[in-house]
Write an enzyme that holds these catalytic residues in place. Structure first.
Site, short mmCIF file in Angstrom:
data_model
loop_
_atom_site.label_atom_id
_atom_site.label_comp_id
_atom_site.label_asym_id
_atom_site.label_seq_id
_atom_site.Cartn_x
_atom_site.Cartn_y
_atom_site.Cartn_z
N THR A 164 -2.17 4.05 12.71
CA THR A 164 -3.09 3.68 13.78
C THR A 164 -2.64 4.27 15.13
O THR A 164 -2.67 5.47 15.31
CB THR A 164 -3.29 2.15 13.82
N ASP A 263 -11.66 -0.22 7.76
CA ASP A 263 -11.02 0.13 9.03
C ASP A 263 -12.07 0.53 10.06
O ASP A 263 -12.95 1.35 9.79
CB ASP A 263 -10.03 1.28 8.81
N HIS A 295 -6.85 -1.33 7.80
CA HIS A 295 -5.83 -0.33 8.08
C HIS A 295 -4.43 -0.96 8.02
O HIS A 295 -4.27 -2.15 8.26
CB HIS A 295 -6.07 0.41 9.41
#
Length: 319
Positions: A164, A263, A295
């Site tokens: 991320t 996500d 995620h």
């Protein structure tokens, strides 16, 4: 008397008038281990630089007793640039598993966090660490050499990646390395971007039109880099915006982008993959859909079938 809150980014962080910070979603830090009981991986904490201070945790798999040199994976944790650390439980457990599965030396950077260190501080800490790695490749490190790198690392197999916001850091380092040489002309073999944090002012794909400007992703970026030219369309966070630097300059020979079904960055990451593909970049481009998960699920639930499959996929890339 309760402390006065001056800023908060829920559910992540709360900042008080006295300068103290409450990181609401961080897992506890855990100590490094000479030998992880589950994987046999060794880990220790190291100092990369003193000014500004950058530290890291390095992981060495059990197989280092052989004479084979091992790939290096420079890893940046997720957490919206403001929570978690290189030493947190989830990151430590995950890199023990990945280092064992992939047979790599992993280096988890404890980059500076918000709110006291806005972007690009994390990018700079990443670049400092890349240069530190490069200094071992040509034996120019005379101040803080790391024996695990000198004795066991294959400097022709350097990977940069993360989850991320950490994958956002990795992306920006790959772009910088495409325009600025590393010491000894060290080359990065691969980039591994797991659900990278990218966003933009205009919703795309399945992103909600209503409330887009109030999305958590928007709030995180405005908190992370309030003075960024272009705001949420700054190329640091929106690499696909018109006028952004060409992704053809990404400094790696192969690139793996992973996505998941639940996500919020999924459509952005598919667009990023497509933009790299159309840019004229000359490397080997891969996209992996890890399934119907959130995620970073492989950090939080590594025992699940989908997480094990994803970790095996990542390991097959890090060779």
């Amino acid at each position: 008397m309760a402390k006065e809150i001056v800023k908060e980014l829920l559910p992540l962080i709360r900042v008080y008038k006295d300068g103290s910070v409450e990181r609401l979603l961080s897992s506890e830090n855990v100590a490094a281990s000479p030998e992880d009981p589950q994987t046999g991986v060794s880990s220790k904490d190291i100092v990369i630089a003193d000014n500004p201070y950058v530290s890291a945790r390095i992981f060495l798999p059990k197989s280092h007793h052989t004479n084979n040199k091992l790939p290096i994976f420079l890893y940046f944790h997720g957490g919206a640039f403001c929570v978690e650390s290189a030493f947190s439980f989830f990151v430590h457990r995950y890199l023990n598993i990945l280092a064992s599965e992939a047979n790599i030396i992993a280096i988890s950077v404890d980059f500076r966090l918000l709110p006291h260190h806005p972007i690009p501080a994390a990018y700079e800490d990443g670049w400092t660490t890349l240069k530190w790695i490069a200094s071992h490749a040509n034996n120019t490190n005379t101040t803080n050499p790391e024996p695990w790198l000198l004795n066991h690392a294959d400097f022709t197999k350097v990977y940069v990646g993360g989850e991320t916001s950490g994958a956002n850091i990795a992306h920006n380092l790959l772009l910088r390395a495409g325009n600025e040489s590393l010491p000894g002309d060290l080359k990065i073999l691969g980039g591994l971007l797991c659900c990278p944090f990218f966003w933009g002012s205009k919703p795309i794909g399945s992103e909600a039109v209503e409330g887009h400007e109030q999305s958590l992703a928007m709030k995180v970026w405005n908190f992370a880099c309030p003075d960024a030219p272009g705001g949420i369309d700054n190329p640091w966070i929106n690499p696909c915006v018109p006028g952004a630097p060409s992704l053809a300059t990404l400094a790696c020979s192969k690139l793996l982008v992973t996505i998941t079904g639940k996500d919020e960055f999924r459509d952005r990451d598919i667009l990023y993959h497509h933009t790299v593909e159309q840019s004229g970049w000359q490397g080997e481009l891969q996209l992996f859909d890890a399934g119907d998960e959130e995620h970073a699920f492989q950090l939080f639930k590594p025992e699940t079938h989908l997480a094990k499959a994803m970790i095996k996929r990542l390991a097959s890339f890090l060779v």
